[in-house]
Design an enzyme around this catalytic site. Structure first.
Site, mmCIF file in Angstrom:
data_model
loop_
_atom_site.group_PDB
_atom_site.id
_atom_site.type_symbol
_atom_site.label_atom_id
_atom_site.label_comp_id
_atom_site.label_asym_id
_atom_site.label_seq_id
_atom_site.Cartn_x
_atom_site.Cartn_y
_atom_site.Cartn_z
ATOM 1 N N LYS A 288 -7.943 -5.320 -3.523
ATOM 2 C CA LYS A 288 -6.502 -5.514 -3.723
ATOM 3 C C LYS A 288 -6.154 -6.999 -3.658
ATOM 4 O O LYS A 288 -5.247 -7.466 -4.350
ATOM 5 C CB LYS A 288 -5.713 -4.741 -2.662
ATOM 6 C CG LYS A 288 -5.815 -3.230 -2.778
ATOM 7 C CD LYS A 288 -4.937 -2.556 -1.727
ATOM 8 C CE LYS A 288 -5.083 -1.053 -1.720
ATOM 9 N NZ LYS A 288 -4.183 -0.400 -0.752
ATOM 10 N N ASP B 274 0.866 -1.172 0.000
ATOM 11 C CA ASP B 274 0.000 0.000 0.000
ATOM 12 C C ASP B 274 0.908 1.229 0.000
ATOM 13 O O ASP B 274 2.070 1.165 0.420
ATOM 14 C CB ASP B 274 -0.876 -0.021 1.261
ATOM 15 C CG ASP B 274 -1.631 1.270 1.445
ATOM 16 O OD1 ASP B 274 -2.349 1.672 0.517
ATOM 17 O OD2 ASP B 274 -1.490 1.880 2.523
ATOM 18 N N MET B 275 0.384 2.367 -0.463
ATOM 19 C CA MET B 275 1.217 3.573 -0.525
ATOM 20 C C MET B 275 1.000 4.505 0.663
ATOM 21 O O MET B 275 1.848 4.618 1.528
ATOM 22 C CB MET B 275 0.976 4.303 -1.851
ATOM 23 C CG MET B 275 1.629 3.584 -3.038
ATOM 24 S SD MET B 275 1.402 4.424 -4.612
ATOM 25 C CE MET B 275 2.161 6.018 -4.296
ATOM 26 N N ASP B 276 -0.162 5.164 0.722
ATOM 27 C CA ASP B 276 -0.382 6.176 1.762
ATOM 28 C C ASP B 276 -0.434 5.535 3.143
ATOM 29 O O ASP B 276 -1.147 4.557 3.359
ATOM 30 C CB ASP B 276 -1.677 6.936 1.472
ATOM 31 C CG ASP B 276 -1.562 7.732 0.185
ATOM 32 O OD1 ASP B 276 -0.829 8.726 0.165
ATOM 33 O OD2 ASP B 276 -2.193 7.322 -0.819
ATOM 34 N N ASN C 276 -8.973 -1.111 3.297
ATOM 35 C CA ASN C 276 -8.905 -1.580 1.911
ATOM 36 C C ASN C 276 -7.663 -2.436 1.662
ATOM 37 O O ASN C 276 -7.494 -2.989 0.577
ATOM 38 C CB ASN C 276 -8.957 -0.405 0.914
ATOM 39 C CG ASN C 276 -7.767 0.529 1.035
ATOM 40 O OD1 ASN C 276 -7.229 0.737 2.125
ATOM 41 N ND2 ASN C 276 -7.360 1.113 -0.076
ATOM 42 N N GLY D 43 -5.432 2.621 -3.406
ATOM 43 C CA GLY D 43 -6.708 3.157 -3.858
ATOM 44 C C GLY D 43 -6.522 4.298 -4.841
ATOM 45 O O GLY D 43 -7.464 4.716 -5.510
ATOM 46 N N ASP E 104 -2.042 -0.653 5.908
ATOM 47 C CA ASP E 104 -2.423 -0.036 7.181
ATOM 48 C C ASP E 104 -3.922 0.136 7.352
ATOM 49 O O ASP E 104 -4.377 0.467 8.440
ATOM 50 C CB ASP E 104 -1.789 1.362 7.288
ATOM 51 C CG ASP E 104 -2.479 2.352 6.371
ATOM 52 O OD1 ASP E 104 -3.240 3.205 6.859
ATOM 53 O OD2 ASP E 104 -2.310 2.252 5.140
#
Length: 269
Positions: free
Chosen positions: A195, A9-11, A221, A44, A218
């Site tokens: 995902k 995940d990124m953010d 999603n 997302g 985190d």
């Protein structure tokens, strides 16, 4: 276990709160790729808003992939080819717009590389800041959306949206995937698209077993891919219920949590 893929995940996971990748994390991920491990970004975010980070991590050099829009698109970083795409029909988007009015929340979607909303609001502004995409405010949302879109977001303060999520997950469970990516973002994709399901499609294509995959995230999603992966890792800044479904909890996004997990399970394994 020898892991062949890391899905991130990124953010609030890969990215620090200032939306940058720390030097320690960058070095660890490039080193892992040099050892033959695929690094996949799963967010997302729209695809456009993931490319800069993909370039920074040299994903195209190592033939890796982007899972964008919560898994509704899979893109090959080397060829820019979309190998999977899922969309929502206009009538479904119109239905969600009417539900947003009923629930008294704002709504936006994406047409091309533009955020479309009928009423600009603080949370759509946050999305624009995160993604770097422009906002277009249209006089009539339903009239404007004539073609399929990849994803729709309802946005509002977290204490309001948590109740909207419960109502709409019950109401739309047979029709759509409904999940929060941030406390103030409630996301809608085609039913069954997460995902986790996109990760399954990708590894089948690459001949990688789920036991050979690490997934880190985190938020809610990320739950599907954390549960699907052979090693599901929650960030130290994740909510407790995400930590509970994970196999391992690493440090926070601001304290090199991704780098520490990569070192532990891949570089020093």
């Amino acid at each position: 276990m020898e892991y062949k893929m890391i899905v991130l995940d990124m953010d609030d996971t890969l990215l620090q709160d200032d939306h940058t990748v720390s030097e320690a994390t960058k070095k660890a991920l490039i080193k892992a790729q040099e050892q033959g491990v695929k690094v996949v970004l799963a967010s997302g975010r729209p695809t456009y808003a993931m490319w800069e980070t993909a370039k920074e991590l040299h994903l195209s050099d190592y033939g890796s992939y982007i899972l964008s829009f919560n898994g509704a698109k899979i893109t090959n970083c080397r060829t820019n080819e979309e190998i999977f795409s899922s969309t929502l029909l206009p009538e479904v988007v119109h239905q969600l717009f009417e539900l947003s009015k009923r629930e008294k929340v704002w709504l936006h979607t994406y047409v091309g590389d533009t955020i479309i909303t009928e009423e600009n609001n603080p949370f759509t502004e946050i999305e624009a800041q995160i993604t770097g995409l422009p906002i277009k405010t249209v006089p009539n949302f339903v009239d404007y959306i004539k073609d399929p879109v990849v994803k729709v977001l309802m946005v509002k303060e977290a204490d309001i949206l948590v109740n909207v999520e419960k109502v709409l997950q019950t109401e739309l469970s047979e029709q759509l995937s409904v999940m929060r990516s941030k406390p103030f973002f409630l996301e809608f994709t085609e039913k069954g698209v997460t995902k986790g399901t996109s990760l399954s499609i990708l590894i089948d294509r690459l001949g990688i077993k789920r036991e050979e995959v690490i997934a880190m995230g985190d938020s809610y999603n990320d739950a599907a891919m954390i549960e699907f992966a052979g090693l599901g890792i929650a960030m130290g800044n994740a909510p407790d219920d995400i930590k509970q479904i994970a196999d391992y909890v690493t440090d926070t996004n601001n304290n090199d949590g991704v780098a520490k997990a990569v070192e532990k399970f891949i570089l020093n394994a």
